[in-house]
Design an enzyme around this catalytic site. Structure first.
Site, PDB file in Angstrom:
ATOM      1  N   ASP A  47     -22.533  15.570 -10.730  1.00 12.95           N
ATOM      2  CA  ASP A  47     -22.732  14.261 -11.250  1.00 12.95           C
ATOM      3  C   ASP A  47     -23.995  14.190 -12.059  1.00 12.95           C
ATOM      4  OD1 ASP A  47     -20.867  14.180  -9.289  1.00 12.95           O
ATOM      5  OD2 ASP A  47     -21.364  12.555  -8.692  1.00 12.95           O
ATOM      6  N   TYR A  50     -23.261  16.330 -15.057  1.00 16.80           N
ATOM      7  CA  TYR A  50     -22.495  15.442 -16.465  1.00 16.80           C
ATOM      8  C   TYR A  50     -22.712  14.234 -16.783  1.00 16.80           C
ATOM      9  CZ  TYR A  50     -18.412  13.054 -16.740  1.00 16.80           C
ATOM     10  OH  TYR A  50     -17.703  12.056 -17.380  1.00 16.80           O
ATOM     11  N   ASP A  51     -23.995  13.290 -15.935  1.00 18.99           N
ATOM     12  CA  ASP A  51     -24.269  12.333 -16.627  1.00 18.99           C
ATOM     13  C   ASP A  51     -25.280  11.921 -17.479  1.00 18.99           C
ATOM     14  OD1 ASP A  51     -23.562  10.703 -14.584  1.00 18.99           O
ATOM     15  OD2 ASP A  51     -24.656  10.349 -13.304  1.00 18.99           O
ATOM     16  N   LEU A  97      15.538   4.348 -11.307  1.00 20.38           N
ATOM     17  CA  LEU A  97      16.974   5.525  -9.925  1.00 20.38           C
ATOM     18  C   LEU A  97      17.434   5.360  -9.551  1.00 20.38           C
ATOM     19  CD1 LEU A  97      13.947   8.006  -9.360  1.00 20.38           C
ATOM     20  CD2 LEU A  97      15.623   8.380 -11.007  1.00 20.38           C
ATOM     21  N   GLU A 127       9.998  16.166  -5.890  1.00 23.34           N
ATOM     22  CA  GLU A 127       8.385  15.660  -5.993  1.00 23.34           C
ATOM     23  C   GLU A 127       8.371  14.403  -5.288  1.00 23.34           C
ATOM     24  OE1 GLU A 127       9.219  14.698 -10.296  1.00 23.34           O
ATOM     25  OE2 GLU A 127       9.641  16.681 -11.212  1.00 23.34           O
ATOM     26  N   LYS A 129       7.491  10.512  -4.187  1.00 23.76           N
ATOM     27  CA  LYS A 129       7.985   8.956  -5.485  1.00 23.76           C
ATOM     28  C   LYS A 129       6.352   8.077  -5.262  1.00 23.76           C
ATOM     29  CE  LYS A 129      11.569   5.732  -6.313  1.00 23.76           C
ATOM     30  NZ  LYS A 129      10.297   4.656  -6.298  1.00 23.76           N
ATOM     31  N   ASP A 131       3.948   5.561  -4.354  1.00 23.46           N
ATOM     32  CA  ASP A 131       3.747   4.214  -4.889  1.00 23.46           C
ATOM     33  C   ASP A 131       3.535   3.720  -5.267  1.00 23.46           C
ATOM     34  OD1 ASP A 131       5.565   2.219  -3.686  1.00 23.46           O
ATOM     35  OD2 ASP A 131       4.658   0.983  -2.714  1.00 23.46           O
ATOM     36  N   ARG A 150       5.758  -0.251 -17.669  1.00 22.71           N
ATOM     37  CA  ARG A 150       7.536   0.201 -18.076  1.00 22.71           C
ATOM     38  C   ARG A 150       7.888  -1.116 -17.850  1.00 22.71           C
ATOM     39  NH1 ARG A 150      11.732  -0.960 -13.755  1.00 22.71           N
ATOM     40  NH2 ARG A 150      13.889   0.686 -14.429  1.00 22.71           N
ATOM     41  N   GLU A 184       2.663   7.556 -12.874  1.00 20.70           N
ATOM     42  CA  GLU A 184       2.723   6.713 -12.125  1.00 20.70           C
ATOM     43  C   GLU A 184       1.264   6.307 -12.216  1.00 20.70           C
ATOM     44  OE1 GLU A 184       5.863   5.554 -10.978  1.00 20.70           O
ATOM     45  OE2 GLU A 184       5.304   4.578  -9.796  1.00 20.70           O
ATOM     46  N   TYR A 236       4.917  12.582 -13.898  1.00 23.21           N
ATOM     47  CA  TYR A 236       6.404  13.262 -13.729  1.00 23.21           C
ATOM     48  C   TYR A 236       7.202  13.761 -14.496  1.00 23.21           C
ATOM     49  CZ  TYR A 236       7.410   9.040 -13.506  1.00 23.21           C
ATOM     50  OH  TYR A 236       7.688   6.782 -13.704  1.00 23.21           O
ATOM     51  N   LYS A 320      15.165   7.319  -0.007  1.00 24.05           N
ATOM     52  CA  LYS A 320      13.569   5.900   0.600  1.00 24.05           C
ATOM     53  C   LYS A 320      13.508   6.383   2.110  1.00 24.05           C
ATOM     54  CE  LYS A 320      12.656   2.667  -3.059  1.00 24.05           C
ATOM     55  NZ  LYS A 320      12.572   2.055  -3.724  1.00 24.05           N
ATOM     56  N   CYS A 414     -17.208 -22.639  15.205  1.00 25.42           N
ATOM     57  CA  CYS A 414     -17.163 -21.394  15.337  1.00 25.42           C
ATOM     58  C   CYS A 414     -16.080 -21.137  17.476  1.00 25.42           C
ATOM     59  CB  CYS A 414     -18.036 -20.045  15.679  1.00 25.42           C
ATOM     60  SG  CYS A 414     -17.948 -18.269  16.491  1.00 25.42           S
ATOM     61  N   CYS A 417     -18.902 -19.657  19.127  1.00 26.47           N
ATOM     62  CA  CYS A 417     -20.460 -20.911  19.726  1.00 26.47           C
ATOM     63  C   CYS A 417     -20.595 -22.335  19.328  1.00 26.47           C
ATOM     64  CB  CYS A 417     -21.785 -19.593  18.653  1.00 26.47           C
ATOM     65  SG  CYS A 417     -21.743 -20.236  16.874  1.00 26.47           S
ATOM     66  N   CYS A 432     -19.420 -17.953   9.947  1.00 26.70           N
ATOM     67  CA  CYS A 432     -20.087 -18.948  11.055  1.00 26.70           C
ATOM     68  C   CYS A 432     -20.906 -17.999  10.736  1.00 26.70           C
ATOM     69  CB  CYS A 432     -19.643 -18.178  12.533  1.00 26.70           C
ATOM     70  SG  CYS A 432     -20.639 -18.360  13.815  1.00 26.70           S
ATOM     71  N   CYS A 437     -25.105 -16.250  16.195  1.00 30.58           N
ATOM     72  CA  CYS A 437     -23.321 -16.531  17.125  1.00 30.58           C
ATOM     73  C   CYS A 437     -23.513 -15.146  18.366  1.00 30.58           C
ATOM     74  CB  CYS A 437     -22.848 -16.544  16.010  1.00 30.58           C
ATOM     75  SG  CYS A 437     -20.507 -16.493  17.330  1.00 30.58           S
TER      76      CYS A 437
HETATM   77  S1  IVH Z   1      11.472  10.171 -12.966  1.00 28.63           S
HETATM   78  C1  IVH Z   1      14.874   8.591 -15.433  1.00 28.63           C
HETATM   79  N1  IVH Z   1       9.589  10.576 -10.877  1.00 28.63           N
HETATM   80  O1  IVH Z   1      10.095   5.707  -9.594  1.00 28.63           O
HETATM   81  C2  IVH Z   1      13.572   9.072 -14.222  1.00 28.63           C
HETATM   82  N2  IVH Z   1      10.133   8.781 -10.874  1.00 28.63           N
HETATM   83  O2  IVH Z   1      12.726   4.466  -9.311  1.00 28.63           O
HETATM   84  C3  IVH Z   1      12.347   8.452 -14.192  1.00 28.63           C
HETATM   85  N3  IVH Z   1       8.365   7.171  -8.775  1.00 28.63           N
HETATM   86  O3  IVH Z   1       9.546   3.583 -11.983  1.00 28.63           O
HETATM   87  C4  IVH Z   1      11.985   8.591 -13.156  1.00 28.63           C
HETATM   88  N4  IVH Z   1       7.001   9.209  -8.401  1.00 28.63           N
HETATM   89  O4  IVH Z   1       7.642   4.637 -10.890  1.00 28.63           O
HETATM   90  C5  IVH Z   1      10.244   9.599 -11.114  1.00 28.63           C
HETATM   91  N5  IVH Z   1       8.133  12.064  -9.212  1.00 28.63           N
HETATM   92  C6  IVH Z   1       8.616  11.245  -9.855  1.00 28.63           C
HETATM   93  C7  IVH Z   1       8.264   9.509  -9.452  1.00 28.63           C
HETATM   94  C8  IVH Z   1       8.766   8.581 -10.245  1.00 28.63           C
HETATM   95  C9  IVH Z   1       7.505   7.963  -8.913  1.00 28.63           C
HETATM   96  C10 IVH Z   1       8.823   6.023  -9.698  1.00 28.63           C
HETATM   97  C11 IVH Z   1       8.908   5.400 -10.864  1.00 28.63           C
HETATM   98  C12 IVH Z   1      10.212   4.893 -11.464  1.00 28.63           C
HETATM   99  C13 IVH Z   1      10.460   4.772 -10.310  1.00 28.63           C
HETATM  100  C14 IVH Z   1      11.843   4.468 -10.362  1.00 28.63           C
END
Ligand code: IVH
Length: 672
Positions: A47, A50-51, A97, A127, A129, A131, A150, A184, A236, A320, A414, A417, A432, A437
C-alpha cells in the site's frame, strides 16, 4: 518487491523524460496496480508503494494543471456534487431476464431452446447472479466515457462520475476499442456489515441489505460519498464480435474488466442443474450476495437465432434461489442496550424456521425503521436472514391484522438503569446517557473479554453478568483484581473453575497493545483501526495526547474516528481506567520485536477451525516471530493454514498456488 524510486520510473533515459511523459508513465503504473489489486485480487506492491506513486502523480498534476486529464487515476476521488443526474437513452435496451424457480422450469427452458435451434444438446454458460445494480459502461478508443444505470431498461441515469470512483472499473483499456460492457455493481458482504456497523455507531440509519447499500451509494449526487464506499463490479456482457459468451467474457477480462471467476461452461441442462445445486450450498460462503444463477446459451450465433421478446432474451434465464425469508408473528418488542449505550429495538418472534435455523428474535435496527415498516406488536411479519447478520424484519403483512395489534413506543427511560434515553439531533440511534448503566458496563466487559479482543477464555457473558450484578467489578480493570476466594463465592464455582478464570485473566495481560486498544471499546475503533492507531502512536500515553489533527494525519483514520478517540480519552473515568490497567501490568506500549524473528517477511492466512490453538493465539505467534497475518488470500500470502471445514480462502489459495499447511505443520514450524 523493490521500493519505488522516482528516478527509475522509466527504463529509457530518465533524465530526458518530459513532465508529460513522467505523468503518463505514472498513470500507466497506477492503472496496472489498480488492475492487479481491484480486478485480479493479486496485488504486487505494498500500500505504501502504491501511495507513493499516487502522491507523486497528484503532485505533478497539481503543479501542471494543463496536463490533468479526465481518465487520470487521480480523478477517482470524486467530483463536485451534481444537482441531478442526466438521463441517458440506452442504444441497446438493458433487458431483464425470465425466471425459473425450479428444475422443471429449467428443463422447459432447455426444451424451448433446443426446439428453437433444432439441436439435441446445448452448451450453456452458467454465471452467478449478482444482487446489485446493473450498469452500462461505454468506452471510446479504450477510454471510459460514460456509465449509466439500467433505469427502466430503455432510459437510465448518467452516473459516470460516480462509477469513475470504483477502482475495479478500468478508466483505460488494454486495447483502444469502442465498446459497451455491462455489469453489476455491488458491495462485498463483509464491507457491508462493517459499513452498517459504522453507520449505526455514528447514529445513521442502517441499510437493509448490500443491494440497497450499493444502489444508494452509486446514486449519490456527491461522488465523494460514492468514492468512500468500497464498491466493486463484476462484468457479464459486451456487444462484441465473438463466437461465444465464454469467449466474450475472456476477451473483456483481457481488456481489464473484472469478471466473476466462478463462471462455468455446461454441456447440457443437467450440468447446469449440478452447478446450481453446488452454488446453492456454497453461496453463503461467498463474500457477496447472489440471488440466483444466470444460464445463457453459449454460442452467440445461436443467441441471435433465438432473439428476444420485448422484455427478455429467449437465450437466457435466471434461476432464482428461494429467498432466505419466513413469515412469523412479533410477540413483543423490547429494547437492548449496547456497550456504547445505543438502544436497539428487538422483535421477539414466534419461533420460525429460516435457512436451516430456528429464529426467535430479529433486529428492528432503530425507531425510524419501526416507523418505516409501520410495525406493531402482534403483527404478522416477513423476516429475512442475509448471510451472517442476525435476522431482520423486512415487511408487515398488514392484511393479516385483527385490530388487536399494539403500537410500540420507544421508552424515555433506560429499562436497565432508569436514566434518560436521548436521541441526539440528526442521529438515528437513541442512547442511554448513563456510562455506568449496568447494561453498558456488562457489554463493555464482555467485549473486552471476547476472542478478537483480550481473548479471556473463561470470562463469558454469564460470569460477567454475575460479577457486575453482585457489584464485584464495575470496569474491565477490576477483572485483574479478582481472587480465588471471591470467585468461589459465586454460583457453581469450585477451585478448578476459579483457577481457570484467574489463569485466563492472567494470560490476557500479555496481549499486544493494539488488541488492548481495540478491547477498550472506543466507538468506531474496530480491530483494524486499533492496529493502525497502535502502529502510528506506539503507547497509550501518545494516543491519549493525540489531537484530532494528529490522528487524521494517519491514512485510514477519518475525522469521525479521530473525534471519537479524543472524546474517549477526554473523559476522566477513562483516565482512571487506564491508570488501573497500567497498575495491573497490561501492555500499554507497542512491543519492540523481541527474540528470533524466523517468520520475518512471511504472511499467513488462517481458514477453518483450529484444534490445538485458537486462531487469535496462532496469529499472535506469527507476529511474535516476525511474520504478519491477513484475513484474505492474495498472491502476497506465503502460507495458508487450513483447519477444519475451511472456507473459500482454501479454494483461493489452491487457485493462486499459495502453499497450504495443516495445523500440525504450522505448529511444527513455529515450534522449530
Ligand atoms: S445478463 C439480457 N448476467 O440480473 C441479459 N445479468 O434480471 C441481461 N445480473 O438486470 C442480464 N448477474 O443486473 C446477466 N451474470 C449476470 C448477472 C446479471 C446479475 C442482473 C442484471 C440484470 C438482472 C436480470
Amino acid at each position: 518487491m523493490g521500493t519505488y524510486k522516482p528516478l527509475n520510473l522509466c527504463t529509457c533515459k530518465p533524465f530526458t523524460m518530459t513532465i508529460k511523459q513522467k505523468i503518463e508513465k505514472l498513470r500507466e503504473q497506477i492503472n496496472h496496480h489498480n488492475h492487479l489489486y481491484y480486478v485480479l485480487d493479486k496485488p504486487s506492491i505494498s500500500d505504501t508503494e502504491y501511495d507513493q506513486l499516487f502522491r507523486e502523480l497528484k503532485k505533478l498534476e497539481e503543479e501542471n494543471p494543463s496536463l490533468k486529464t479526465e481518465d487520470s487515476p487521480t480523478q477517482r476521488v470524486g467530483a463536485p456534487p451534481l444537482k441531478a443526474f442526466k438521463s441517458v437513452i440506452h442504444k441497446i435496451p438493458l433487458l431483464s431476464l425470465d425466471n425459473a424457480m425450479n428444475d422443471e422450469e429449467l428443463v422447459a427452458f432447455d426444451e424451448r431452446v433446443k426446439k428453437g435451434l433444432k439441436k439435441d444438446k446445448i452448451t450453456y454458460v452458467a454465471e452467478l447472479k449478482m444482487d446489485g445494480l446493473a450498469v452500462a459502461l461505454h468506452y471510446k478508443n479504450g477510454k471510459f466515457i460514460q456509465g449509466a444505470t439500467r433505469g427502466d431498461g430503455q432510459r437510465g441515469e448518467d452516473i459516470t462520475i460516480n462509477l469513475k470512483t470504483i477502482r475495479a472499473i478500468p478508466l483505460t483499456l488494454s486495447e483502444k476499442v469502442d465498446i459497451e460492457v455491462r455489469g453489476e455493481v455491488f458491495l462485498p458482504y463483509n464491507d457491508f456489515v462493517k459499513f452498517n456497523e459504522e453507520r449505526e455507531e455514528a447514529g445513521e440509519a442502517k441499510f437493509a441489505n448490500p443491494r440497497n447499500a450499493a444502489a444508494g451509494s452509486v446514486r449519490q449526487l456527491d461522488s465523494k460519498i460514492t468514492a468512500s464506499r468500497p464498491l466493486s463490479i463484476f462484468c457479464y456482457a459486451a456487444e462484441i464480435n465473438a463466437k461465444s459468451q465464454f469467449e466474450a467474457l475472456n476477451y473483456i477480462k483481457k481488456l481489464g474488466f473484472r469478471v466473476n471467476p466462478n463462471i462455468e461452461l455446461c454441456d447440457g441442462i443437467q450440468e447446469v442443474i449440478k452447478y446450481i445445486k453446488k452454488w446453492e450450498a456454497k453461496r453463503e460462503k461467498l463474500d457477496y450476495e447472489i440471488d440466483g444463477i444466470v444460464v445463457k446459451v453459449d454460442s452467440l450465433e445461436d443467441q441471435k437465432k433465438l432473439g428476444t421478446t420485448s422484455h427478455s432474451p429467449r437465450w437466457a434465464i435466471a434461476f432464482k434461489y428461494p429467498p432466505m425469508q419466513a413469515a412469523t408473528v412479533v410477540e413483543d418488542i423490547k429494547v437492548q442496550v449496547g456497550r456504547t449505550g445505543a438502544i436497539t429495538p428487538v422483535a421477539y418472534l414466534k419461533p420460525a424456521h429460516l435457512a436451516g435455523v430456528t429464529v426467535k428474535r430479529a433486529t428492528l435496527h432503530n425507531e425510524d425503521q419501526i416507523r418505516r415498516l409501520g410495525i406493531k406488536i402482534q403483527d404478522h411479519v416477513i423476516i429475512q436472514r442475509a448471510g451472517e447478520v442476525i435476522p431482520e424484519v423486512v415487511r408487515v403483512l398488514k392484511d393479516k391484522r385483527s385490530g388487536k395489534e399494539k403500537e410500540f413506543h420507544m421508552p424515555k427511560k433506560c429499562p436497565i438503569c432508569g436514566d434518560d434515553i436521548v436521541r441526539p439531533e440528526g442521529e438515528a440511534v437513541s442512547r442511554c446517557v448513563n456510562a455506568e448503566c449496568p447494561a453498558q458496563v456488562k457489554n463493555r466487559i464482555r467485549h473486552f473479554a471476547t476472542r478478537s479482543a483480550m481473548d479471556i477464555e473463561h470470562v463469558g457473558p454469564a460470569l460477567v453478568e454475575q460479577l457486575v450484578d453482585k457489584k464485584i467489578i464495575k470496569d474491565v480493570a477490576d477483572l485483574y483484581l479478582l481472587d480465588q476466594a471471591t470467585l468461589k463465592k459465586l454460583e457453581r464455582f469450585a477451585d478448578k473453575s476459579a483457577k481457570n478464570v484467574l489463569d485466563s485473566i492472567q494470560k490476557s495481560k500479555s496481549r499486544p497493545f493494539d488488541r488492548l486498544l481495540y478491547a477498550l471499546g472506543i466507538r468506531l475503533v474496530g480491530s483494524h483501526v486499533a492496529s493502525v492507531i497502535a502502529k502510528n502512536f506506539d503507547s497509550i500515553d501518545k494516543v491519549m495526547k493525540a489531537t484530532e489533527d494528529d490522528l487524521t494525519k494517519v491514512r485510514e483514520i477519518g475525522p469521525k474516528v479521530a473525534q471519537s478517540v479524543v472524546l474517549f480519552f477526554k473523559q476522566k473515568g477513562n483516565h482512571h481506567l487506564i491508570e488501573k490497567l497500567k497498575k495491573a501490568g497490561l501492555n500499554l506500549k507497542a512491543a519492540a520485536p523481541k527474540g528470533p524473528q524466523p517468520l520475518k517477511g512471511k504472511t499467513f492466512v488462517f481458514t477453518g477451525g483450529l484444534e490445538k490453538i485458537s486462531r487469535e493465539a496462532a496469529q499472535e505467534l506469527v507476529v511474535k516471530l516476525g511474520g504478519a497475518y491477513s484475513s484474505s488470500v492474495s498472491k502476497n500470502t506465503d502460507y495458508v493454514v487450513v483447519g477444519e471445514s475451511p472456507g473459500s480462502k482454501y479454494d483461493k489459495a489452491k487457485k493462486l498456488g499459495v502453499q497450504t499447511m495443516s495445523e500440525a505443520q504450522f505448529l511444527k514450524m513455529v515450534k522449530g
